[in-house]
Structure formats: C-alpha cells, structure tokens
Scaffold this active site. Structure first.
Site, PDB file in Angstrom:
ATOM      1  N   PHE A 176       0.810  -1.224   0.000  1.00 36.16           N
ATOM      2  CA  PHE A 176       0.000   0.000   0.000  1.00 36.16           C
ATOM      3  C   PHE A 176       0.838   1.267   0.000  1.00 36.16           C
ATOM      4  O   PHE A 176       0.367   2.335  -0.389  1.00 36.16           O
ATOM      5  CB  PHE A 176      -0.966  -0.004   1.191  1.00 36.16           C
ATOM      6  CG  PHE A 176      -0.384   0.411   2.511  1.00 36.16           C
ATOM      7  CD1 PHE A 176      -0.590   1.698   3.004  1.00 36.16           C
ATOM      8  CD2 PHE A 176       0.349  -0.480   3.290  1.00 36.16           C
ATOM      9  CE1 PHE A 176      -0.080   2.085   4.238  1.00 36.16           C
ATOM     10  CE2 PHE A 176       0.863  -0.098   4.508  1.00 36.16           C
ATOM     11  CZ  PHE A 176       0.651   1.187   4.996  1.00 36.16           C
ATOM     12  N   LYS A 177       2.094   1.156   0.404  1.00 31.17           N
ATOM     13  CA  LYS A 177       2.946   2.348   0.429  1.00 31.17           C
ATOM     14  C   LYS A 177       3.125   2.951  -0.969  1.00 31.17           C
ATOM     15  O   LYS A 177       3.428   4.141  -1.102  1.00 31.17           O
ATOM     16  CB  LYS A 177       4.304   2.004   1.035  1.00 31.17           C
ATOM     17  CG  LYS A 177       4.248   1.332   2.411  1.00 31.17           C
ATOM     18  CD  LYS A 177       3.678   2.237   3.472  1.00 31.17           C
ATOM     19  CE  LYS A 177       3.539   1.553   4.812  1.00 31.17           C
ATOM     20  NZ  LYS A 177       4.773   1.271   5.504  1.00 31.17           N
ATOM     21  N   ASP A 178       2.948   2.132  -2.012  1.00 30.30           N
ATOM     22  CA  ASP A 178       3.060   2.654  -3.382  1.00 30.30           C
ATOM     23  C   ASP A 178       2.045   3.758  -3.652  1.00 30.30           C
ATOM     24  O   ASP A 178       2.292   4.652  -4.465  1.00 30.30           O
ATOM     25  CB  ASP A 178       2.840   1.535  -4.410  1.00 30.30           C
ATOM     26  CG  ASP A 178       4.009   0.571  -4.495  1.00 30.30           C
ATOM     27  OD1 ASP A 178       5.157   1.012  -4.303  1.00 30.30           O
ATOM     28  OD2 ASP A 178       3.770  -0.621  -4.755  1.00 30.30           O
ATOM     29  N   THR A 220       7.659   0.487   3.422  1.00 30.26           N
ATOM     30  CA  THR A 220       7.981   1.873   3.083  1.00 30.26           C
ATOM     31  C   THR A 220       9.331   1.963   2.389  1.00 30.26           C
ATOM     32  O   THR A 220       9.506   2.721   1.425  1.00 30.26           O
ATOM     33  CB  THR A 220       7.982   2.755   4.348  1.00 30.26           C
ATOM     34  OG1 THR A 220       6.650   2.896   4.823  1.00 30.26           O
ATOM     35  CG2 THR A 220       8.536   4.141   4.061  1.00 30.26           C
TER      36      THR A 220
END
Length: 488
Positions: A101-103, A136
């Site tokens: 999800f950090k993308d 991250t």
C-alpha cells in the site's frame, strides 16, 4: 506557525521535532461527491490534492498525479474495491510496483517533493531519510531512485522484515540510493532517524554541502494526503456500485502499527466521508489496542517479531497527530504527553479524551496463529487470498462484528500482496502434511500452484537480481553511515 504545503512537504518534520497538521480540513460538498463518483482514480486524486495543496498550480498537481499513477499500477486501477462477502469489502492497495500500500503515496511523493523543493529550496539536494519496517523502504526507493537533486537513505531492522521485503530493498539500483540494515528493531531505526533529523552537527554538515533532509515516512504530510485519497475513492465506489446510498455510513478496518494509514481515514472523515467506526487492527504487538481500550500508551513491554512485520512497532508516530485533534489542537497538552513518552515510556490521556477516542475507535488484535487460521478460512470459504497484515485486519473486523453485532458495510484496507509474505501465507493454505519448500522463491511458486493466483511480476523477477547493499550497523552508527554516503 502556519506554513505553505510546499514547505511542509519539503521539510518533512518541524524544526522542533513535531509533526505538521492541517490548520483546518477542507469540506467535500455533496456536489463535489457527485462529480467524484464519475471520475477515474487519477481525477479523484487531483481533486482531493488540490484542496490541501493550495500553493500548487493545477498544472503542477496534474503533473504529479499523472506521473505517479500512469503506467505504474496493474490495469491502471490503483485501488480496486473487492466485495469478499456481504458487507465486507477489501480495498486492495497493493497493485503497484512494490506490491504494498505504500506505493499509493510513494509513487506520488517524489513528484510532490521535487515540486515543493523547486518552490522552497531550488538550489539544494533533498536527502530523503527513511526508517522502515519493510514496505515503506522499497516503495520509497522505487519512487526516488535516480530522481534528480535527491538522495535516499533507507534503514531497516536486519531481522525484522520478510525475506522478500529484504531482497526488494537490498537489490535496489540507482546512483542516489543507499540501504543499510541495523542491529535492532524498527523502533530503534525510527528513533535513530528522528534523532538525526534534530542533530545540529548533521544540519551543519548538510548545509555545507547544499543539502537538506526530508522524509518519506508517514511523518511527512506529503505521505499522508495521498492516503486520504483512497478512502474518499472507496466511499465513491460504494456509492457508485449501490452498496451505499447518499448519507449512509460505513466502517473502516485498518491493520496498523505506525498509525498513518488509519489516520488518513480519520482525515477523510473530517472532510465529509461518513465513516462511522474506525476499527484499529494490531498483531501481538498490541500497544494500540491497549491504548484505545484503556487510554494508556505504554511501550514498556515485550517486542514481538511476527508474521506481519510491517506492524511490529511500539512507537506509533502518527498517533501524535490524532492526539492533537482529540485535545482540540492544544499543542502544550500533546507536547506534555510526548515528553512523558520520551522520559517514562508511557502516558495516559484524560477520561474525557478517552471517551472521545472510544466513541469512534475500536481496538483489537490477534496473534500469528489466529492470523494463519483467518487466511486459511477465507481462502477456503471465499476463495480470497490475503497477506498476513490483511489477515490480522479481517480477524479483528470479525471480532468487532461478533462483539457488537454491527453489520454496517465495512471497507478493510488490504495492504500487501500475499506473495510478499509467502512463507506464512503458504503455511496457512497448504495441506497440513505437506512439507514447506526450502527457499522463498520455491514457496512463491508453490503458493501460486495451490491457489491458482498469479505471482506479481515485480516479485517474480527478484530471484535474478543481485544483492547490492550488504551493510549492517548499530543504531549509534547510523549517522556515520549517512555522512559517508553523502560524501561520495
């Protein structure tokens, strides 16, 4: 002191060591929601960002959004919403280049940061300093690799990430990147980075080289705003597909350690998204569960290494922002709590603030065994394969429903591809008598064969890459590693 968004993003953290928060929250009108429903994700992102980044031109915002979300996510759909069973929707945030999800934020942040730096410090090279519990680090490396006038340095706990996460980081190419393991856990890395940000001798060293620190961690508000977008987008999709009617609310469940992802949902609610309950899901490191249930935040406890390593955290940085809002923007009260945390390792909030917190939040946790059983159950019953962090979230959501009887439609943040944690996920879905393969890539192949799911391309190609970053230091040596890299 009020600052423009460009200065906030470029600086990353305040000079006093605190976190930036909005002076006020822009409201999304009913008319704007109607328009958002018919938009693509990129269009929604541009519209929401423009409400916060008021010192950016329309052209600058479009440049940032189109650069981040064009050709980088599967099917050009960064955040699809999947209904796994009635009332339970998985917001899949892992279809980007690093499968986490950090993308969603870190494909955008390099554009936001370089645009911001061009406004505030055009002559300086920005040095992105990152502490990571796994996802991250790679997402930031992927976003900032070879970006002009930037350098990026990532620290991760040597034994605190999955083998796949470690390979993603240590094989990273780029003339401006450095990756370093540390002896210790994520909290050691995060504390080390915060201390380096505040180190006066380091500031002098950077100034002498025309450099300036910034952050890609969620302490940077430029990381948080893109995450707000996907909660607004999820609500629009619930309206679009008929799950909700105008004015109806929904719940949100988020697996979280550093509290940034769930805080983004809080900010979406402050803008007008009708979220009724925030269900905060923790693994065995259940410090946030205890805080929500008792009002006491106490990091003086055992630290556990789990199968959901991105949540193996005992110092939740973004909780400081929530406290600021709970205390009605009283900076002195929050500073006092942070001082207590630094000196004593714990603090307690007042009873009236706890009541406000509990009116909106539910906290729950589960251990690795329960996570494994949840992954297995939902694959067998719903033919849906989730990673360990999402498994924690699903388990805690089901605890909440069983405890409260609340069947309000729920959006669960699905934060990573199951293939990033192949060993734990394969162990959950394989036949009980089947032996585990010897290495991570054989596990990935076997997981695909058993489940009939596709191995994400970014992970499938990892086994052919060369490990380039092999340094491991003690936390006291992090500053020296940074100086040595920046002198090159």
């Amino acid at each position: 002191m009020a600052l423009d968004s460009a200065k906030v993003i470029a600086q990353g953290i305040s000079k006093e060591g605190g976190l930036f928060v909005p002076e006020s929250f822009p409201a999304i009108s009913d008319e704007m929601f109607e328009k958002l429903i018919g938009m693509t994700y990129k269009e929604r992102a541009a519209a929401i960002l423009s409400l916060y980044l008021t010192d950016f031109t329309e052209a600058e915002i479009l440049h940032c959004v189109n650069g981040a979300y064009t050709g980088t996510f599967e099917n050009e759909d960064p955040a699809p919403l999947v209904e796994v069973k009635t009332g339970m929707h998985l917001l899949e945030l892992w279809h980007g280049p690093t499968c986490a999800f950090k993308d969603m934020a870190l494909q955008l942040l390099p554009y936001l940061l370089t645009t911001s730096a061009g406004k505030t410090a055009p002559e300086k090279t920005m040095v992105i300093l990152v502490a990571t519990s796994g996802d991250t680090g790679k997402a930031a490396l992927d976003g900032f690799a070879d970006v002009e006038k930037t350098k990026i340095i990532v620290f991760f706990p040597q034994e605190g990430v999955s083998p796949m996460q470690k390979l993603q980081m240590t094989t990273q190419t780029g003339n401006n990147v450095a990756v370093c393991a540390i002896h210790g856990n994520f909290d050691d890395a995060q504390t080390g980075v915060k201390n380096i940000f505040a180190d006066e001798s380091m500031k002098e060293f950077l100034a002498g080289a025309d450099m300036e620190f910034s952050s890609a961690n969620s302490i940077n508000f430029g990381r948080l705003v893109p995450q707000v977008v996907y909660y607004v987008s999820a609500y629009c999709d619930l309206l679009k597909n008929g799950t909700l009617k105008k004015g109806e609310g929904f719940n949100v469940t988020v697996p979280t350690g550093n509290f940034g992802n769930i805080l983004a949902a809080v900010y979406a609610k402050k803008m007008g998204v009708p979220i009724k309950k925030f269900i905060c899901a923790s693994n065995k490191n259940n410090i946030l569960t205890d805080f929500i249930r008792t009002g006491t935040y106490d990091r003086n406890r055992a630290f556990y290494t789990t199968t959901s390593p991105s949540m193996d955290i005992l110092i939740s940085s973004n909780l400081e922002r929530l406290l600021y809002h709970l205390y009605d923007n009283d900076t002195a009260a929050v500073s006092g709590l942070m001082d207590q945390l630094k000196k004593n390792g714990k603090y307690s909030i007042s009873s009236d603030v706890l009541a406000k917190l509990q009116s909106e939040f539910y906290g729950g946790f589960c251990d690795d065994t329960a996570t494994r059983e949840t992954i297995r159950k939902h694959f067998k019953e719903n033919n849906y394969l989730c990673d360990t962090h999402t498994g924690v979230a699903v388990n805690v959501y089901e605890q909440y429903v069983a405890e409260t009887g609340d069947n309000t439609p729920c959006v669960i943040a699905s934060t990573a591809s199951p293939y990033k944690f192949a060993a734990a996920v394969l162990d959950a879905v394989k036949d009980e008598n089947e032996a585990m393969p010897d290495n991570e890539f054989d596990m990935v192949e076997r997981l695909s064969a058993i489940t009939g799911t596709k191995i994400p391309a970014p992970l499938a190609t990892l086994k052919d890459k060369t490990v380039l970053h092999k340094t491991c230091v003690h936390k006291e040596e992090m500053s020296g590693f940074i100086r040595d890299f920046l002198k090159k």
